[in-house]
Design an enzyme around this catalytic site. Structure first.
Site, PDB file in Angstrom:
ATOM      1  N   ASP A  98     -15.567  16.702 -26.705  1.00  0.00           N
ATOM      2  CA  ASP A  98     -15.663  16.488 -25.095  1.00  0.00           C
ATOM      3  C   ASP A  98     -14.670  15.749 -24.509  1.00  0.00           C
ATOM      4  OD1 ASP A  98     -18.220  17.683 -24.265  1.00  0.00           O
ATOM      5  OD2 ASP A  98     -19.253  16.216 -25.778  1.00  0.00           O
ATOM      6  N   ASP A 111     -25.048  23.224 -23.189  1.00  0.00           N
ATOM      7  CA  ASP A 111     -24.698  22.020 -23.337  1.00  0.00           C
ATOM      8  C   ASP A 111     -25.322  20.814 -22.464  1.00  0.00           C
ATOM      9  OD1 ASP A 111     -22.996  19.707 -24.200  1.00  0.00           O
ATOM     10  OD2 ASP A 111     -21.188  20.649 -23.260  1.00  0.00           O
TER      11      ASP A 111
HETATM   12  C1  DX5 Z   1     -21.832  16.035 -21.373  1.00  0.00           C
HETATM   13  C2  DX5 Z   1     -21.129  16.745 -22.685  1.00  0.00           C
HETATM   14  C3  DX5 Z   1     -22.052  17.151 -23.614  1.00  0.00           C
HETATM   15  C4  DX5 Z   1     -22.951  15.978 -24.184  1.00  0.00           C
HETATM   16  C5  DX5 Z   1     -23.948  16.587 -25.169  1.00  0.00           C
HETATM   17  O1  DX5 Z   1     -20.686  15.950 -20.458  1.00  0.00           O
HETATM   18  O2  DX5 Z   1     -20.422  17.785 -22.192  1.00  0.00           O
HETATM   19  O3  DX5 Z   1     -21.506  17.712 -24.828  1.00  0.00           O
HETATM   20  O4  DX5 Z   1     -22.212  14.939 -24.121  1.00  0.00           O
HETATM   21  O5  DX5 Z   1     -24.789  15.502 -25.824  1.00  0.00           O
HETATM   22  P1  DX5 Z   1     -26.152  15.317 -25.804  1.00  0.00           P
HETATM   23  O6  DX5 Z   1     -26.696  16.353 -26.744  1.00  0.00           O
HETATM   24  O7  DX5 Z   1     -26.390  13.871 -25.918  1.00  0.00           O
HETATM   25  O8  DX5 Z   1     -26.635  15.665 -24.092  1.00  0.00           O
HETATM   26 ZN    ZN Z   2     -19.690  19.238 -23.890  1.00  0.00          ZN
END
Ligand code: DX5
Ligand code: ZN
Length: 220
Positions: free
Chosen positions: A34, A179
């Site tokens: 990310d 996501d």
């Molecule tokens: C949010 C990100 C995600 C997220 C996933 O901006 O793109 O990939 O962090 O994390 P969880 O599973 O904790 O929501």
């Molecule tokens: Zn993400």
């Protein structure tokens, strides 16, 4: 077959080598990186994510799934081309017009990398239609981009459902990635809605058995 892409956003630096090793052993299908620039979203993870990517490349053959939450898409495409990820996904909302979108699609593909386009919860799936025949992946954000550990927004499941239907009606084989907020409670609904790749961060990283939770998220 449902695939799981583990977001390493919440991995602590001191545990990172061990965590990456354990995630590979637990057979995550991808490492989800990310990349946030402090502009498209408030947080800035760009240096840390690049460091983590280099570390993963040293110890693992597991494919990389790069999620760019940035305004300067070109700069970060160039940064990640040399690490040869499976996917580079950028946000539709960060592009000024369709010409810009097609420019990035071409650039990523010309470097032998698959292309994804991401949309935020409030962006309409219709805005994606004209790009779908040219890309490999559509990433439906199931939370607001910017941080991990949030709750899945229920109406985003309808978007997954609708885009799945559109892809089938139009004979397109573009994958759907979901996501945000995916865990043992929500993964079933996300799979039923039509997602092919599930991103999970905190649900996996906070568990004490990566292999088991990854299997359970895949529902096999
Ligand atoms: C949010 C990100 C995600 C997220 C996933 O901006 O793109 O990939 O962090 O994390 P969880 O599973 O904790 O929501
Ligand atoms: Zn993400």
């Amino acid at each position: 077959m449902i695939e799981v892409s583990t977001s390493i956003l919440s991995v602590k630096e001191e545990d990172s080598t061990k965590t990456f090793y354990n995630l590979e052993t637990a057979k995550t299908d991808y490492f989800h990186i990310d990349v946030m620039d402090g502009k498209f979203v408030e947080n800035n993870t760009s240096n840390m994510m690049y460091k983590y990517t280099e570390k993963i490349k040293q110890i693992s053959n597991t494919p990389l799934d790069i999620h760019l939450m940035v305004n300067d898409i070109n700069k970060y495409i160039e940064e990640y081309i040399p690490v040869y990820p499976s996917y580079i996904t950028f946000h539709l909302e960060a592009c000024k017009n369709k010409e810009e979108v097609f420019k990035y699609i071409e650039k990523i593909k010309q470097n032998g990398i698959k292309v994804g386009i991401a949309i935020k919860p409030e962006t309409k799936i219709e805005d994606m239609y004209k790009f779908l025949p040219y890309i490999h992946l559509v990433l439906i954000m199931t939370v607001e981009p910017g941080k991990g550990g949030q709750k899945l927004i229920p109406y985003t499941l309808e978007k997954i459902n609708d885009i799945k239907k559109y892809l089938m009606d139009n004979n397109l084989d573009t994958y759907i990635e979901a996501d945000g907020g995916i865990n043992l409670e929500t993964s079933k609904d996300v799979i039923n809605a039509g997602a092919d790749i599930l991103v999970a961060g905190s649900a996996i990283i906070n568990s004490n058995n990566y292999e088991e939770i990854i299997k359970k998220i895949r529902r096999i």
